[in-house]
Motif scaffolding. Structure first.
Motif, PDB file in Angstrom:
ATOM      1  N   SER A 169      12.359  -1.726 -16.365  1.00 61.57           N
ATOM      2  CA  SER A 169      13.769  -2.110 -16.218  1.00 61.57           C
ATOM      3  C   SER A 169      14.038  -3.526 -16.710  1.00 61.57           C
ATOM      4  CB  SER A 169      14.202  -2.025 -14.750  1.00 61.57           C
ATOM      5  OG  SER A 169      14.298  -0.708 -14.329  1.00 61.57           O
ATOM      6  N   ASN A 170      13.086  -4.423 -16.478  1.00 63.84           N
ATOM      7  CA  ASN A 170      13.339  -5.827 -16.774  1.00 63.84           C
ATOM      8  C   ASN A 170      12.743  -6.346 -18.074  1.00 63.84           C
ATOM      9  OD1 ASN A 170      14.686  -7.391 -14.316  1.00 63.84           O
ATOM     10  ND2 ASN A 170      13.547  -5.638 -13.575  1.00 63.84           N
ATOM     11  N   PHE A 171      11.796  -5.597 -18.666  1.00 62.51           N
ATOM     12  CA  PHE A 171      11.150  -6.113 -19.866  1.00 62.51           C
ATOM     13  C   PHE A 171      11.131  -5.159 -21.050  1.00 62.51           C
ATOM     14  CE2 PHE A 171       9.155  -8.326 -16.270  1.00 62.51           C
ATOM     15  CZ  PHE A 171       9.567  -9.614 -16.573  1.00 62.51           C
ATOM     16  N   VAL A 172      11.305  -3.863 -20.828  1.00 57.91           N
ATOM     17  CA  VAL A 172      11.207  -2.904 -21.921  1.00 57.91           C
ATOM     18  C   VAL A 172      12.568  -2.304 -22.255  1.00 57.91           C
ATOM     19  CG1 VAL A 172      10.101  -0.793 -22.738  1.00 57.91           C
ATOM     20  CG2 VAL A 172       8.805  -2.405 -21.329  1.00 57.91           C
ATOM     21  N   PHE A 173      13.186  -1.648 -21.280  1.00 58.55           N
ATOM     22  CA  PHE A 173      14.487  -1.022 -21.493  1.00 58.55           C
ATOM     23  C   PHE A 173      15.572  -1.906 -20.905  1.00 58.55           C
ATOM     24  CE2 PHE A 173      11.526   2.659 -21.247  1.00 58.55           C
ATOM     25  CZ  PHE A 173      11.647   3.053 -22.568  1.00 58.55           C
ATOM     26  N   VAL A 174      15.701  -3.093 -21.436  1.00 59.74           N
ATOM     27  CA  VAL A 174      16.612  -4.095 -20.895  1.00 59.74           C
ATOM     28  C   VAL A 174      18.039  -3.807 -21.352  1.00 59.74           C
ATOM     29  CG1 VAL A 174      17.109  -6.558 -20.774  1.00 59.74           C
ATOM     30  CG2 VAL A 174      14.749  -5.779 -20.943  1.00 59.74           C
ATOM     31  N   THR A 175      18.945  -3.837 -20.381  1.00 55.29           N
ATOM     32  CA  THR A 175      20.373  -3.765 -20.679  1.00 55.29           C
ATOM     33  C   THR A 175      21.025  -5.009 -20.087  1.00 55.29           C
ATOM     34  OG1 THR A 175      20.958  -2.622 -18.635  1.00 55.29           O
ATOM     35  CG2 THR A 175      20.313  -1.234 -20.511  1.00 55.29           C
ATOM     36  N   SER A 176      22.307  -5.148 -20.312  1.00 56.68           N
ATOM     37  CA  SER A 176      22.995  -6.338 -19.805  1.00 56.68           C
ATOM     38  C   SER A 176      23.002  -6.391 -18.277  1.00 56.68           C
ATOM     39  CB  SER A 176      24.423  -6.382 -20.331  1.00 56.68           C
ATOM     40  OG  SER A 176      25.125  -5.226 -19.912  1.00 56.68           O
ATOM     41  N   THR A 177      22.852  -5.251 -17.617  1.00 57.87           N
ATOM     42  CA  THR A 177      22.845  -5.246 -16.155  1.00 57.87           C
ATOM     43  C   THR A 177      21.468  -5.003 -15.555  1.00 57.87           C
ATOM     44  OG1 THR A 177      23.406  -2.901 -16.110  1.00 57.87           O
ATOM     45  CG2 THR A 177      25.245  -4.478 -15.994  1.00 57.87           C
ATOM     46  N   SER A 178      20.487  -4.591 -16.353  1.00 61.09           N
ATOM     47  CA  SER A 178      19.184  -4.231 -15.777  1.00 61.09           C
ATOM     48  C   SER A 178      18.416  -5.423 -15.231  1.00 61.09           C
ATOM     49  CB  SER A 178      18.330  -3.479 -16.796  1.00 61.09           C
ATOM     50  OG  SER A 178      17.940  -4.327 -17.850  1.00 61.09           O
ATOM     51  N   ILE A 179      18.802  -6.640 -15.610  1.00 58.43           N
ATOM     52  CA  ILE A 179      18.116  -7.801 -15.034  1.00 58.43           C
ATOM     53  C   ILE A 179      18.534  -8.028 -13.585  1.00 58.43           C
ATOM     54  CG2 ILE A 179      17.718  -8.957 -17.231  1.00 58.43           C
ATOM     55  CD1 ILE A 179      20.158 -10.740 -16.563  1.00 58.43           C
ATOM     56  N   GLY A 223       0.812  -1.208   0.000  1.00 60.45           N
ATOM     57  CA  GLY A 223       0.000   0.000   0.000  1.00 60.45           C
ATOM     58  C   GLY A 223       0.846   1.258   0.000  1.00 60.45           C
ATOM     59  N   HIS A 224       2.127   1.104  -0.284  1.00 57.00           N
ATOM     60  CA  HIS A 224       3.050   2.246  -0.342  1.00 57.00           C
ATOM     61  C   HIS A 224       2.527   3.257  -1.361  1.00 57.00           C
ATOM     62  CE1 HIS A 224       6.770   4.496  -1.069  1.00 57.00           C
ATOM     63  NE2 HIS A 224       7.237   3.969   0.050  1.00 57.00           N
ATOM     64  N   GLU A 225       2.706   4.539  -1.071  1.00 59.63           N
ATOM     65  CA  GLU A 225       2.189   5.589  -1.951  1.00 59.63           C
ATOM     66  C   GLU A 225       2.750   5.504  -3.370  1.00 59.63           C
ATOM     67  OE1 GLU A 225       3.550   9.636  -1.189  1.00 59.63           O
ATOM     68  OE2 GLU A 225       5.176   8.820   0.015  1.00 59.63           O
ATOM     69  N   LEU A 226       3.892   4.859  -3.545  1.00 63.99           N
ATOM     70  CA  LEU A 226       4.515   4.757  -4.863  1.00 63.99           C
ATOM     71  C   LEU A 226       4.483   3.328  -5.413  1.00 63.99           C
ATOM     72  CD1 LEU A 226       7.608   7.062  -4.275  1.00 63.99           C
ATOM     73  CD2 LEU A 226       5.455   7.634  -5.377  1.00 63.99           C
ATOM     74  N   GLU A 227       3.535   2.530  -4.945  1.00 61.79           N
ATOM     75  CA  GLU A 227       3.473   1.131  -5.384  1.00 61.79           C
ATOM     76  C   GLU A 227       3.271   1.026  -6.901  1.00 61.79           C
ATOM     77  OE1 GLU A 227       1.341  -3.082  -4.139  1.00 61.79           O
ATOM     78  OE2 GLU A 227       0.673  -1.223  -3.209  1.00 61.79           O
ATOM     79  N   HIS A 228       2.441   1.883  -7.470  1.00 60.41           N
ATOM     80  CA  HIS A 228       2.202   1.857  -8.921  1.00 60.41           C
ATOM     81  C   HIS A 228       3.480   2.222  -9.683  1.00 60.41           C
ATOM     82  CE1 HIS A 228      -0.058   2.002 -12.625  1.00 60.41           C
ATOM     83  NE2 HIS A 228       0.393   3.219 -12.863  1.00 60.41           N
ATOM     84  N   GLU A 229       4.164   3.272  -9.244  1.00 61.56           N
ATOM     85  CA  GLU A 229       5.416   3.673  -9.865  1.00 61.56           C
ATOM     86  C   GLU A 229       6.479   2.589  -9.709  1.00 61.56           C
ATOM     87  OE1 GLU A 229       3.486   5.572  -8.023  1.00 61.56           O
ATOM     88  OE2 GLU A 229       3.379   7.590  -8.848  1.00 61.56           O
ATOM     89  N   ALA A 230       6.476   1.920  -8.554  1.00 62.17           N
ATOM     90  CA  ALA A 230       7.434   0.837  -8.312  1.00 62.17           C
ATOM     91  C   ALA A 230       7.199  -0.319  -9.285  1.00 62.17           C
ATOM     92  CB  ALA A 230       7.331   0.356  -6.869  1.00 62.17           C
ATOM     93  N   PHE A 231       5.934  -0.679  -9.500  1.00 58.92           N
ATOM     94  CA  PHE A 231       5.626  -1.735 -10.455  1.00 58.92           C
ATOM     95  C   PHE A 231       6.097  -1.361 -11.855  1.00 58.92           C
ATOM     96  CE2 PHE A 231       2.738  -2.920 -13.893  1.00 58.92           C
ATOM     97  CZ  PHE A 231       3.025  -4.273 -13.970  1.00 58.92           C
ATOM     98  N   LEU A 232       5.787  -0.141 -12.283  1.00 56.92           N
ATOM     99  CA  LEU A 232       6.202   0.302 -13.614  1.00 56.92           C
ATOM    100  C   LEU A 232       7.723   0.324 -13.744  1.00 56.92           C
ATOM    101  CD1 LEU A 232       3.667   3.216 -14.237  1.00 56.92           C
ATOM    102  CD2 LEU A 232       3.727   1.002 -15.391  1.00 56.92           C
ATOM    103  N   SER A 233       8.421   0.712 -12.685  1.00 56.52           N
ATOM    104  CA  SER A 233       9.884   0.738 -12.710  1.00 56.52           C
ATOM    105  C   SER A 233      10.449  -0.660 -12.920  1.00 56.52           C
ATOM    106  CB  SER A 233      10.435   1.305 -11.397  1.00 56.52           C
ATOM    107  OG  SER A 233      10.022   2.619 -11.203  1.00 56.52           O
ATOM    108  N   LEU A 234       9.916  -1.614 -12.189  1.00 54.44           N
ATOM    109  CA  LEU A 234      10.375  -2.997 -12.331  1.00 54.44           C
ATOM    110  C   LEU A 234      10.094  -3.509 -13.737  1.00 54.44           C
ATOM    111  CD1 LEU A 234      11.464  -5.586 -10.922  1.00 54.44           C
ATOM    112  CD2 LEU A 234       9.079  -6.152 -10.460  1.00 54.44           C
TER     113      LEU A 234
END
Length: 96
Positions: free
Chosen positions: A68-78, A54-65
């Motif tokens: 980072s892991n599925f859209v703007f993937v780099t060799s270290t972002s995983i 219920g963190h105030e930034l839960e939606h932003e946290a989901f989008l960040s994950l």
């Protein structure tokens, strides 16, 4: 590519004080989620810290994950949630 049907790119810089503060909170959350082990949180640490809390930034946290892991993937972002996606996430979460 950052195109928007409303005319403003999601790649545009954060302009208001409120948006910059949200980015700061995400950076702090990343450090807290990492629990001092490193500068950035792993995906598991990130989910443990934000998911279902219920963190105030839960939606932003989901989008960040997701970006980072599925859209703007780099060799270290995983291995961590990158702060390079935070401005994009903030715009997306606000419907830009």
């Amino acid at each position: 590519w950052g195109f928007s049907v409303l005319g403003e790119s999601i790649l545009s810089p954060l302009k208001t004080k409120q948006l910059v503060e949200i980015e700061g909170k995400l950076i702090k959350g990343s450090k807290k989620a990492a629990r001092g082990r490193c500068m950035f949180a792993s995906p598991k640490d990130w989910m443990d810290y934000f998911m279902g809390t219920g963190h105030e930034l839960e939606h932003e946290a989901f989008l960040s994950l997701w970006l980072s892991n599925f859209v703007f993937v780099t060799s270290t972002s995983i291995y961590y949630v990158g702060k390079h996606v935070f401005p994009i996430v903030i715009h997306l979460a606000r419907g830009n």
